[in-house]
Design an enzyme around this catalytic site. Structure first.
Site, mmCIF file in Angstrom:
data_model
loop_
_atom_site.group_PDB
_atom_site.id
_atom_site.type_symbol
_atom_site.label_atom_id
_atom_site.label_comp_id
_atom_site.label_asym_id
_atom_site.label_seq_id
_atom_site.Cartn_x
_atom_site.Cartn_y
_atom_site.Cartn_z
ATOM 1 N N VAL A 154 0.827 -1.199 0.000
ATOM 2 C CA VAL A 154 0.000 0.000 0.000
ATOM 3 C C VAL A 154 0.867 1.258 0.000
ATOM 4 O O VAL A 154 0.562 2.222 -0.695
ATOM 5 C CB VAL A 154 -0.982 -0.005 1.192
ATOM 6 C CG1 VAL A 154 -1.724 1.317 1.303
ATOM 7 C CG2 VAL A 154 -1.982 -1.155 1.047
ATOM 8 N N GLU A 155 1.941 1.238 0.759
ATOM 9 C CA GLU A 155 2.783 2.427 0.893
ATOM 10 C C GLU A 155 3.576 2.736 -0.381
ATOM 11 O O GLU A 155 3.632 3.870 -0.812
ATOM 12 C CB GLU A 155 3.764 2.269 2.068
ATOM 13 C CG GLU A 155 3.116 2.353 3.424
ATOM 14 C CD GLU A 155 2.687 3.756 3.814
ATOM 15 O OE1 GLU A 155 3.026 4.726 3.126
ATOM 16 O OE2 GLU A 155 1.995 3.875 4.834
#
Length: 191
Positions: free
Chosen positions: A61-62
């Site tokens: 996600v990051e």
């Protein structure tokens, strides 16, 4: 002509069967949802008592496994640590000061991010959703939301999280964590 039609039908069925085996084996899913830096993730998951799939989901996600990426807000590395946060982690966790200039190193980013995630888990008494939210929005915001009852710290009520970005972040991290567990759980446990 009938002979070629039978051959073509047989070839089609054979290809369909091979595709079915490929899809049901999870190989396609692992191609669509790869986990890079598996050794570093496993090592830090064990060191900091975390689910390796949670670390992998946060990285997905990051940064989507892009090690040199920098956010608009200045977060850097695989685990997208802000400069102030990484400095605090290095000092509090007693890491080498050289880590501050090595956030583009996947091993360093994963170790610092995992340490921080473990610290957040402890701060929120093991509540994984509050820890995930804290990783995105900061511990102070999550404490405020929990104390004011804006959010109860559950996944079921994640829609109550005041920051839309954090609300979606928690949902996405949990989605990828479960997806990775489905795709890699048996595979990783055999190693």
């Amino acid at each position: 002509m009938k002979f070629f039609r039978k051959k073509r039908t047989f070839a089609f069925l054979l290809v369909g069967f091979v595709i079915f085996l490929f899809l049901s084996s999870g190989a396609l899913g692992r191609m669509m949802y790869p986990i890079h830096y598996q050794e570093e993730i496993r090592e830090n998951a064990a060191r900091y008592e975390l689910d390796p799939f949670l670390i992998a989901a946060i990285i997905r996600v990051e940064s989507n496994y892009e090690k040199d990426i920098e956010s608009k807000k200045g977060a850097y590395g695989l685990m997208q640590l802000m400069p102030d946060t990484s400095s605090w982690i290095i000092e509090t966790g007693q890491f080498s000061p050289s880590y501050g200039s090595a956030l583009d190193n996947p091993a360093v980013s994963i170790q610092l991010g995992s340490w921080y995630l473990n610290w957040l888990h402890k701060q929120f008494q093991g509540n994984p959703y509050a820890a995930i939210a804290g990783y995105n929005a900061g511990q102070g915001n999550v404490i405020k939301w929990l104390q004011s009852k804006e959010w109860d710290g559950t996944l079921e009520n994640a829609a109550m999280i005041p920051f839309g970005e954090t609300r979606h972040y928690v949902q996405r991290v949990v989605y990828y964590q479960k997806r990775y567990e489905q795709l890699y759980g048996d595979h990783w446990n055999k190693k």
